[in-house]
Design a protein around this motif. Structure first.
Motif, PDB file in Angstrom:
ATOM      1  N   LYS A 164       0.827  -1.214   0.000  1.00 39.86           N
ATOM      2  CA  LYS A 164       0.000   0.000   0.000  1.00 39.86           C
ATOM      3  C   LYS A 164       0.859   1.260   0.000  1.00 39.86           C
ATOM      4  O   LYS A 164       0.569   2.223  -0.714  1.00 39.86           O
ATOM      5  N   ILE A 215       2.455   1.618  -3.444  1.00 49.85           N
ATOM      6  CA  ILE A 215       1.476   2.087  -4.431  1.00 49.85           C
ATOM      7  C   ILE A 215       1.239   3.577  -4.266  1.00 49.85           C
ATOM      8  O   ILE A 215       1.183   4.320  -5.254  1.00 49.85           O
ATOM      9  N   ALA A 216       1.119   4.034  -3.036  1.00 54.64           N
ATOM     10  CA  ALA A 216       0.922   5.464  -2.781  1.00 54.64           C
ATOM     11  C   ALA A 216       2.096   6.280  -3.314  1.00 54.64           C
ATOM     12  O   ALA A 216       1.922   7.411  -3.776  1.00 54.64           O
ATOM     13  N   GLU A 217       3.289   5.700  -3.283  1.00 51.92           N
ATOM     14  CA  GLU A 217       4.492   6.360  -3.797  1.00 51.92           C
ATOM     15  C   GLU A 217       4.709   6.072  -5.280  1.00 51.92           C
ATOM     16  O   GLU A 217       5.717   6.465  -5.843  1.00 51.92           O
ATOM     17  N   GLN A 218       3.791   5.342  -5.894  1.00 55.36           N
ATOM     18  CA  GLN A 218       3.851   4.923  -7.286  1.00 55.36           C
ATOM     19  C   GLN A 218       5.098   4.097  -7.602  1.00 55.36           C
ATOM     20  O   GLN A 218       5.630   4.128  -8.706  1.00 55.36           O
ATOM     21  N   ASP A 219       5.544   3.341  -6.612  1.00 59.21           N
ATOM     22  CA  ASP A 219       6.655   2.404  -6.777  1.00 59.21           C
ATOM     23  C   ASP A 219       6.038   1.030  -7.004  1.00 59.21           C
ATOM     24  O   ASP A 219       5.941   0.198  -6.100  1.00 59.21           O
ATOM     25  N   PHE A 220       5.590   0.794  -8.232  1.00 55.26           N
ATOM     26  CA  PHE A 220       4.826  -0.401  -8.537  1.00 55.26           C
ATOM     27  C   PHE A 220       5.662  -1.681  -8.496  1.00 55.26           C
ATOM     28  O   PHE A 220       5.153  -2.745  -8.168  1.00 55.26           O
ATOM     29  N   ALA A 234       5.699  -2.682  -4.980  1.00 52.60           N
ATOM     30  CA  ALA A 234       4.353  -3.126  -4.617  1.00 52.60           C
ATOM     31  C   ALA A 234       4.116  -4.556  -5.080  1.00 52.60           C
ATOM     32  O   ALA A 234       3.590  -5.382  -4.325  1.00 52.60           O
ATOM     33  N   LEU A 242      -4.004  -3.565  -8.153  1.00 57.02           N
ATOM     34  CA  LEU A 242      -2.774  -2.972  -8.679  1.00 57.02           C
ATOM     35  C   LEU A 242      -2.717  -3.118 -10.207  1.00 57.02           C
ATOM     36  O   LEU A 242      -2.343  -2.178 -10.908  1.00 57.02           O
ATOM     37  N   ARG A 261      -4.951  -0.538 -11.626  1.00 62.26           N
ATOM     38  CA  ARG A 261      -4.339   0.793 -11.542  1.00 62.26           C
ATOM     39  C   ARG A 261      -3.298   0.987 -12.645  1.00 62.26           C
ATOM     40  O   ARG A 261      -3.151   2.067 -13.190  1.00 62.26           O
ATOM     41  N   GLN A 262      -2.596  -0.071 -12.998  1.00 61.01           N
ATOM     42  CA  GLN A 262      -1.576  -0.003 -14.032  1.00 61.01           C
ATOM     43  C   GLN A 262      -2.144  -0.227 -15.430  1.00 61.01           C
ATOM     44  O   GLN A 262      -1.425  -0.117 -16.408  1.00 61.01           O
TER      45      GLN A 262
END
Length: 114
Positions: free
Chosen positions: A17, A20-25, A28, A56, A59-60
């Motif tokens: 989580k 994902i908030a930091e956009q480090d997929f 994640a 996820l 989102r991607q």
């Protein structure tokens, strides 16, 4: 699920989580795969891991992963009840064939052996 395994399962979900908030997929996905391995023999945890992978993937906008995770999310609960203890552990991403055995990280294997 043993309490120690559940704690680590939750920690991996929390790590995902934050990533994902930091956009480090990439981080994640790694955390979700670790959560999947930890929860794979528990029907509820297994389903939760796939649900988070589905979110996820959505989102991607990864259509292949969305389809794979949708199928996995729906089938995780019943299949785990039927075969949970008899299946080998795997990371849970859709791009890995079910027949491909994946190595379990040593720290997770140690937790599962306790």
């Amino acid at each position: 699920m043993k309490a120690i395994v559940y704690e680590h399962f939750q920690a991996e979900l929390d790590r995902a989580k934050i990533a994902i908030a930091e956009q480090d997929f990439e981080t994640a996905w790694i955390a979700l795969q670790r959560a999947h391995i930890l929860g794979q023999q528990d029907a509820i945890a297994h389903t939760i891991a796939h649900w988070n992978m589905l979110k996820l993937a959505w989102r991607q906008r990864d259509s292949q992963e969305i389809i794979g995770q949708l199928i996995s999310t729906v089938s995780a609960f019943p299949l785990t009840l039927l075969y949970g203890k008899n299946r080998y552990l795997r990371g849970g991403k859709a791009n890995v064939k079910d027949s491909e055995k994946m190595s379990v990280p040593p720290d997770i294997q140690q937790l599962l052996n306790q």
